[in-house]
Design a protein around this motif. Structure first.
Motif, PDB file in Angstrom:
ATOM      1  N   LYS A  37     -36.211  64.324  29.346  1.00 12.31           N
ATOM      2  CA  LYS A  37     -34.819  63.900  29.124  1.00 12.31           C
ATOM      3  C   LYS A  37     -34.699  62.950  27.937  1.00 12.31           C
ATOM      4  CE  LYS A  37     -33.385  64.585  33.916  1.00 12.31           C
ATOM      5  NZ  LYS A  37     -32.723  64.004  35.104  1.00 12.31           N
ATOM      6  N   ALA A  38     -35.346  63.335  26.839  1.00 12.28           N
ATOM      7  CA  ALA A  38     -35.332  62.481  25.650  1.00 12.28           C
ATOM      8  C   ALA A  38     -33.932  62.319  25.079  1.00 12.28           C
ATOM      9  CB  ALA A  38     -36.273  63.062  24.589  1.00 12.28           C
ATOM     10  N   HIS A  39     -33.025  63.260  25.390  1.00 11.10           N
ATOM     11  CA  HIS A  39     -31.650  63.155  24.908  1.00 11.10           C
ATOM     12  C   HIS A  39     -30.885  62.030  25.598  1.00 11.10           C
ATOM     13  CE1 HIS A  39     -31.710  65.649  28.435  1.00 11.10           C
ATOM     14  NE2 HIS A  39     -30.401  65.628  28.547  1.00 11.10           N
ATOM     15  N   LYS A  40     -31.473  61.462  26.659  1.00  7.18           N
ATOM     16  CA  LYS A  40     -30.843  60.347  27.368  1.00  7.18           C
ATOM     17  C   LYS A  40     -31.441  58.995  26.956  1.00  7.18           C
ATOM     18  CE  LYS A  40     -28.504  63.045  30.328  1.00  7.18           C
ATOM     19  NZ  LYS A  40     -27.010  63.103  30.411  1.00  7.18           N
ATOM     20  N   SER A  41     -32.311  59.002  25.939  1.00  7.09           N
ATOM     21  CA  SER A  41     -32.927  57.751  25.501  1.00  7.09           C
ATOM     22  C   SER A  41     -31.867  56.855  24.855  1.00  7.09           C
ATOM     23  CB  SER A  41     -34.037  58.040  24.495  1.00  7.09           C
ATOM     24  OG  SER A  41     -33.485  58.505  23.263  1.00  7.09           O
ATOM     25  N   PRO A  42     -32.115  55.545  24.794  1.00  4.52           N
ATOM     26  CA  PRO A  42     -31.129  54.638  24.179  1.00  4.52           C
ATOM     27  C   PRO A  42     -30.764  55.036  22.753  1.00  4.52           C
ATOM     28  CG  PRO A  42     -32.748  53.366  25.400  1.00  4.52           C
ATOM     29  CD  PRO A  42     -33.238  54.783  25.425  1.00  4.52           C
ATOM     30  N   ASP A  43     -31.753  55.462  21.965  1.00  8.37           N
ATOM     31  CA  ASP A  43     -31.450  55.843  20.579  1.00  8.37           C
ATOM     32  C   ASP A  43     -30.519  57.046  20.531  1.00  8.37           C
ATOM     33  OD1 ASP A  43     -33.003  53.808  19.614  1.00  8.37           O
ATOM     34  OD2 ASP A  43     -34.731  55.075  19.130  1.00  8.37           O
ATOM     35  N   MET A  44     -30.747  58.025  21.418  1.00  6.71           N
ATOM     36  CA  MET A  44     -29.914  59.216  21.403  1.00  6.71           C
ATOM     37  C   MET A  44     -28.525  58.931  21.983  1.00  6.71           C
ATOM     38  SD  MET A  44     -31.820  61.145  19.773  1.00  6.71           S
ATOM     39  CE  MET A  44     -30.576  62.421  19.738  1.00  6.71           C
ATOM     40  N   LEU A  45     -28.474  58.080  22.997  1.00  8.33           N
ATOM     41  CA  LEU A  45     -27.162  57.732  23.555  1.00  8.33           C
ATOM     42  C   LEU A  45     -26.328  56.930  22.564  1.00  8.33           C
ATOM     43  CD1 LEU A  45     -28.136  56.822  27.232  1.00  8.33           C
ATOM     44  CD2 LEU A  45     -26.863  58.838  26.450  1.00  8.33           C
ATOM     45  N   ALA A  46     -26.991  56.237  21.651  1.00  2.00           N
ATOM     46  CA  ALA A  46     -26.249  55.538  20.597  1.00  2.00           C
ATOM     47  C   ALA A  46     -25.564  56.534  19.672  1.00  2.00           C
ATOM     48  CB  ALA A  46     -27.197  54.637  19.807  1.00  2.00           C
ATOM     49  N   LEU A  47     -26.182  57.710  19.493  1.00  5.19           N
ATOM     50  CA  LEU A  47     -25.569  58.764  18.678  1.00  5.19           C
ATOM     51  C   LEU A  47     -24.508  59.529  19.466  1.00  5.19           C
ATOM     52  CD1 LEU A  47     -28.661  60.309  16.826  1.00  5.19           C
ATOM     53  CD2 LEU A  47     -26.825  58.950  15.808  1.00  5.19           C
ATOM     54  N   ASN A  48     -24.824  59.801  20.729  1.00  2.80           N
ATOM     55  CA  ASN A  48     -23.912  60.579  21.558  1.00  2.80           C
ATOM     56  C   ASN A  48     -23.889  59.986  22.963  1.00  2.80           C
ATOM     57  OD1 ASN A  48     -22.363  62.438  22.896  1.00  2.80           O
ATOM     58  ND2 ASN A  48     -23.899  64.074  22.853  1.00  2.80           N
TER      59      ASN A  48
END
Length: 211
Positions: A37-48
């Motif tokens: 679930k790398a799309h839920k990482s803080p960096d990715m959540l900052a993008l989306n």
């Protein structure tokens, strides 16, 4: 352009496919969607903040919805938008429904997502019947694609989840017009594959056969 991508995602694939068809290069950033679930990482959540894929970045533009990405990719290729914006919008909305039904059935079967599998399969079959009816009428009128005789972003939006329906336990055998439509899309120059969706088999000419 940078595409945050997952190779098994139908939504990511439609963006990769559209870019390939029109010759727009993408820099792919593969993420471990499952199981990490790398799309839920803080960096990715900052993008989306919605925590979904794909994500397309073009300069200062950050796009998180695949219909917007398709429109963005073809901004200099107006033919891909079709001649009837209302029809194009309709089929983009229809594609979202396919993702919620056929796409969810596939996620249930291949990635063990929780779903009311009987309901999403019923919904998927209903949508496939609607798509089959429309494409049959189109072929009677001499048109190969959803809105005319040339492909548009509407076709690219609807194609992946339709083609991957068998991954969710839904056969495409009852839908001859859908299968012809998919063949026409797979015949397009610069068509690319994803797992579960392949190019057309090359025909072997008589001169290439051996006795």
């Amino acid at each position: 352009m940078i595409l945050y991508d997952y190779v098994l995602s139908a939504s990511c694939y439609k963006v990769r496919l559209m870019a390939s068809l029109i010759g727009v290069p993408l820099t792919l950033k593969a993420l471990n969607f499952h199981p990490e679930k790398a799309h839920k990482s803080p960096d990715m959540l900052a993008l989306n903040p919605e925590g979904t894929l794909p994500i397309l970045i073009d300069g200062d533009d950050v796009l998180t919805q695949s219909p917007d990405m398709l429109r963005h990719l073809v901004k200099d290729n107006a033919d891909w938008l079709g001649n009837d914006p209302v029809q194009t919008d309709h089929w983009l909305g229809f594609a979202a429904g396919l993702n919620a039904s056929l796409g969810m059935a596939r996620l249930h079967d291949i990635l063990s997502y929780e779903a009311d599998i009987d309901q999403v399969r019923r919904d998927g079959v209903t949508q496939l019947r609607q798509l089959e009816e429309h494409l049959t009428e189109q072929r009677i009128d001499g048109f190969a694609f959803l809105t005319g005789n040339a492909p548009t972003i509407a076709d690219i939006a609807c194609f992946p989840n339709t083609a991957l329906a068998p991954d969710g336990g839904i056969s495409l055998d009852p839908y001859p017009s859908i299968r012809l439509w998919m063949r026409d899309i797979r015949s397009l120059p610069n068509f690319i594959e994803m797992p579960g969706i392949h190019r057309l088999h090359e025909l072997v000419t008589p001169s290439e056969t051996t006795a």
